[in-house]
Motif scaffolding. Structure first.
Motif, PDB file in Angstrom:
ATOM      1  N   ILE A  91      -0.935  10.567  -2.498  1.00 39.75           N
ATOM      2  CA  ILE A  91      -1.031   9.222  -1.923  1.00 39.75           C
ATOM      3  C   ILE A  91      -1.592   9.297  -0.505  1.00 39.75           C
TER       4      ILE A  91
ATOM      5  N   LYS B 229     -10.143   3.244  12.991  1.00 36.71           N
ATOM      6  CA  LYS B 229     -10.166   4.100  11.809  1.00 36.71           C
ATOM      7  C   LYS B 229     -10.168   5.578  12.170  1.00 36.71           C
TER       8      LYS B 229
ATOM      9  N   GLN C  82      -3.318  -0.311   9.922  1.00 39.48           N
ATOM     10  CA  GLN C  82      -4.222   0.428  10.795  1.00 39.48           C
ATOM     11  C   GLN C  82      -3.735   0.337  12.232  1.00 39.48           C
TER      12      GLN C  82
ATOM     13  N   GLU D 197       5.026   2.756   2.059  1.00 45.09           N
ATOM     14  CA  GLU D 197       3.575   2.800   1.851  1.00 45.09           C
ATOM     15  C   GLU D 197       2.846   1.875   2.820  1.00 45.09           C
TER      16      GLU D 197
ATOM     17  N   TYR E 118      -5.195   7.604   0.886  1.00 45.76           N
ATOM     18  CA  TYR E 118      -5.311   6.707   2.041  1.00 45.76           C
ATOM     19  C   TYR E 118      -6.210   7.321   3.110  1.00 45.76           C
ATOM     20  N   ARG E 119      -6.171   8.643   3.232  1.00 45.51           N
ATOM     21  CA  ARG E 119      -7.038   9.300   4.221  1.00 45.51           C
ATOM     22  C   ARG E 119      -8.492   8.960   3.959  1.00 45.51           C
TER      23      ARG E 119
ATOM     24  N   GLU F  33      -9.709   6.320   2.745  1.00 46.89           N
ATOM     25  CA  GLU F  33     -10.006   4.931   3.084  1.00 46.89           C
ATOM     26  C   GLU F  33     -10.394   4.755   4.553  1.00 46.89           C
ATOM     27  N   TYR F  34     -10.010   5.755   5.378  1.00 48.18           N
ATOM     28  CA  TYR F  34     -10.304   5.655   6.810  1.00 48.18           C
ATOM     29  C   TYR F  34     -11.523   6.457   7.236  1.00 48.18           C
TER      30      TYR F  34
ATOM     31  N   LEU G 185       1.043   3.368   5.773  1.00 45.65           N
ATOM     32  CA  LEU G 185      -0.280   3.952   5.571  1.00 45.65           C
ATOM     33  C   LEU G 185      -1.363   2.879   5.526  1.00 45.65           C
ATOM     34  N   LYS G 186      -0.990   1.681   5.080  1.00 46.36           N
ATOM     35  CA  LYS G 186      -1.953   0.585   5.001  1.00 46.36           C
ATOM     36  C   LYS G 186      -2.190  -0.045   6.372  1.00 46.36           C
TER      37      LYS G 186
ATOM     38  N   LEU H 128      -3.627  10.806   9.717  1.00 43.80           N
ATOM     39  CA  LEU H 128      -3.339  11.209   8.343  1.00 43.80           C
ATOM     40  C   LEU H 128      -3.695  12.676   8.107  1.00 43.80           C
TER      41      LEU H 128
END
Length: 281
Positions: free
Chosen positions: A271, A181, A177, A171, A275-276, A278-279, A174-175, A188
């Motif tokens: 998941i 972004k 960067q 994971e 996360y997608r 978040e960007y 994915l966090k 993603l």
């Protein structure tokens, strides 16, 4: 015991690639190397029963126009045929790396990615950011060639009978960067799109899992080609390849446990989608 298949495959493909690149015929290479045409043919055939000798590999590679680095890499590979593992350093051209050779013939590849998206699933922009981060002192044109090679590798996923890829992503991948972004959002999007293909499976290993079957291990893959399984572990500036039964078993067992510890593919897609978001810019 070692199968030797993966290394013999790489030697054969390396010699054939050098000859093709030079535009020379089998007869021309054979004459320059001091061998008969049938001998060069055997060295370019990884299924031949006669084991390639280091001296023969060196002479044929030189006759085919290989650079000193390419000749040295192939010769070293031939010298390592009696060992159960072998290493390749950063000086070797990416097209000559065993993983690239194996992927051309492979039916299946399993990958554990603890730090970045696996190369076969990277976008060009993400790959560029990864290579710029790794090769901090390399000229831009060198990095660009590395990225071009990485993207070209992805053709194995689009061939008529594509490579079956199964990736387990920590994971933390994915966090982290990589790039800005926009780069991460596009990466993603691409990753989610790739999971819709029948021959690509992606699972996410949640941070909440804690210690897992590959804790303390870097990026590695197991790859099956012609019924032969080998393993590759990334090192800084290169990689280590293994094909003895006991060494490969450690990695295939770890991969089995990782798949059982990771979220299933349906939950993993959720998941990835979270996360997608978040960007978003």
């Amino acid at each position: 015991m070692t199968s030797q298949g993966p290394r013999r495959l790489q030697i054969a493909r390396g010699l054939a690639e050098l000859r093709t690149r030079s535009g020379l015929t089998l007869e021309e290479v054979a004459k320059a190397a001091g061998y008969g045409k049938s001998t060069v043919q055997r060295y370019e055939d990884w299924t031949a029963k006669v084991k390639p000798k280091a001296r023969g590999v060196r002479l044929i590679a030189e006759a085919a126009g290989g650079t000193p680095e390419e000749v040295a890499a192939l010769t070293k590979l031939a010298e390592s045929l009696t060992d159960g593992w072998w290493a390749v350093g950063g000086a070797v051209p990416e097209w000559l790396h065993p993983l690239v050779s194996l992927e051309q013939e492979a039916e299946e590849e399993n990958a554990f990615a603890p730090s970045v998206i696996p190369g076969l699933l990277q976008t060009r922009e993400y790959a560029m950011a990864v290579h710029l981060g790794q090769e901090v002192r390399a000229p831009l044109d060198v990095v660009t060639r590395q990225v071009d090679s990485r993207i070209k590798r992805q053709e194995v996923l689009n061939r008529e009978t594509p490579l079956h890829l199964w990736a387990v992503l920590d994971e933390g991948v994915l966090k982290r960067q990589v790039g800005d972004k926009t780069v991460m959002a596009a990466q993603l999007d691409h990753l989610i799109e790739q999971t819709q293909r029948r021959h690509i499976n992606v699972q996410v290993l949640p941070l909440s899992t804690g210690a897992h079957a590959a804790a303390g291990t870097g990026h590695f893959v197991t790859i099956t080609s012609g019924g032969i399984v080998s393993a590759y572990a990334e090192l800084l500036g290169g990689g280590m390849y293994m094909d003895t039964a006991d060494q490969v078993k450690r990695y295939t067992t770890a991969m089995d446990y990782l798949r059982s510890q990771a979220a299933d593919t349906t939950a993993s897609l959720k998941i990835l989608s979270a996360y997608r978001k978040e960007y978003d810019a």
